[in-house]
Structure formats: structure tokens, C-alpha cells
Design a protein around this motif. Structure first.
Motif: not given
Length: 256
Positions: A95-111
Motif C-alpha cells: 500500500d506504498f506507506n507514503l506519509l499523507d502530510t508530506l509531499n513526494a520530495y519529502e517522502n523520498i528524502s525522509l530516510s
């Protein structure tokens, strides 16, 4: 095998005690080369997910050793394990597990942010992986603004941005319709071919398995059989996978 990125050496995983002992993984050994796309197949309860969990350090082995990039990960503890998972493993979820409150850039860069990577280096890595996966145009969008395919690619970018030694996928198509499954499997193939990603995928589905280079069939915690795709077309490989599944006998209905 000098280019083995993963070496599993006679591992066992037991649950319970002497009165009621379950051998989830029973003396399994194999190697995976860099850039290989390996499938692990088996019926429900065969031990395939336990095997993946041991390799990804979510679970610990009872005995034996697992080496990733030449390092014995069964000897790691506490913060060492967290560091290993963060730097050496990428995960692809159903289910991808993306964080809804972050945009794509922020999701990718989080780690990368959590690991303390400098902002300029984060930007370079995110743009590099986004370009490779064709998602530069959605980096400022939030998950709800993206199509399923775009979300899938953002999730893949997040898994790959740390340059992991391996990408782990446990039943990634299990809850997807046929079209979404094909998209995900095509994307995994793309990660493998274009980015030289080493992928370990657990699946019960012969169609999904046909995208792999090699399949390990697990039965009762042991390796029952192994298939190499070689120069076969995916259609021919699919037929061979079904043959092995049929040899597994009564478990065929669980596998398909």
C-alpha cells in the motif's frame, strides 16, 4: 562467489519449546548476486516470509549466519541493526506507506534526513532517483494528488534513494488488481535493470514470480526446488513455475 551480495549460511528459525517446536526455517543456505531479482515462493506457512524477515533483521535466526556485503548481520544488535536496515535495505510495500502530510520530495528524502545527510546531497540524490523513475513532475505533490502509478514510483524512489544493498518486497502484489500488479512488477523490473537493484521478492503468485531471474521454492521451511529463468521468455518461465507448483501437490491451491 565473489559478487554475492547476500550469503545465507545454514540458518534455522525455531518457534516454541521442546514440547511444541515449529521449524519455520530449517537449514536453508543460498547466495544472491548483485543485480539479481530473486523470487521466494511457497504455500502459506511454508516459512518464506520468516526467511525474508530473518534476512531483513525483522526477526532473528535461531542458528546459522547471514552475510550482506560480507558483513555478518546476525551478529548485529540494537542501534547497529537500525543502522543496517536504514542504510542497506529498501522496502517496497503493498500500500506504498507514503506519509499523507508530506509531499513526494519529502517522502523520498525522509530516510536521508533522519540519517543526517546534508541538504545539498539530499537534493542531489532525490533528483537523481526521481529522474530515473520519471517522477520529477510530481515532487511537489502530496499523495492524494498523485495517481496510483505515481505513488508507486515515489515509494520505489524512497526505497532506492539510500542506495540499498537489497530491496525487499513481501507479497507486493497481494492486495492489488491485475493492472496494478503488472505496473508494480514492471517497475520492479525497471529498478532491477536500469538501477541494478538487487531484489528479493516473496510471493505465492506464479505470475508475479515469472518476472524474477531465479525462484527458490520453500516447503516446510526447506528449499524444495530452484528454477533459473536463463534465456527463457517470461511466458515459458511462467509455465515452468507452474510445473514446480503442481509437483508440490496438495499445496498447489494455496500457491495460486
Amino acid at each position: 562467489m565473489n559478487d554475492a551480495i547476500l550469503q545465507v549460511d545454514d540458518i534455522q528459525k525455531y518457534y516454541g519449546n521442546k514440547g511444541s517446536l515449529t521449524k519455520a526455517v530449517d537449514h536453508i543456505s543460498f547466495q544472491v548476486c548483485k543485480g539479481e531479482f530473486l523470487g521466494i515462493m511457497g504455500a502459506s506457512g511454508s516459512g518464506k516470509t520468516t526467511l525474508l524477515n530473518c534476512i531483513s533483521t525483522i526477526d532473528t535466526v535461531t542458528s546459522g549466519h547471514i552475510f550482506v556485503d560480507g558483513k555478518d548481520i546476525t551478529a548485529l544488535h540494537g542501534s547497529q541493526l537500525a543502522d543496517f536496515r536504514g542504510k542497506k535495505l529498501g522496502f517496497i510495500f503493498q500500500d506504498f506507506n507514503l506519509l499523507d502530510t508530506l509531499n513526494a520530495y519529502e517522502n523520498i528524502s525522509l530516510s536521508l534526513s533522519i540519517a543526517g545527510v546534508k541538504p545539498a546531497e539530499i537534493q542531489r540524490k532525490v533528483l537523481q532517483i526521481s529522474e530515473a523513475l520519471g517522477i520529477c513532475g510530481v515532487l511537489d505533490k502530496y499523495p492524494y494528488q498523485m495517481s496510483g502509478g505515481q505513488q508507486q514510483r515515489v515509494a520505489a524512489a524512497r526505497a532506492m534513494v539510500t542506495d540499498p544493498a537489497m530491496v525487499m518486497a513481501d507479497e507486493p502484489t497481494g492486495a492489488l488488481d491485475s493492472n496494478s500488479s503488472r505496473m508494480l512488477l514492471t517497475m520492479l523490473t525497471e529498478l532491477n535493470e536500469r538501477l541494478d537493484a538487487t531484489i528479493l521478492m516473496v510471493t505465492h503468485d506464479a505470475f508475479s514470480a515469472s518476472y524474477c531471474h531465479r525462484i527458490l521454492f520453500i516447503k516446510d521451511g526447506k528449499i524444495f526446488n530452484e528454477l533459473n529463468r536463463g534465456a527463457d521468455s517470461r511466458k515459458d518461465f511462467f509455465a515452468k513455475i507452474l510445473e514446480v507448483v503442481s509437483v508440490l501437490g496438495g499445496e498447489q491451491n494455496d500457491l495460486l
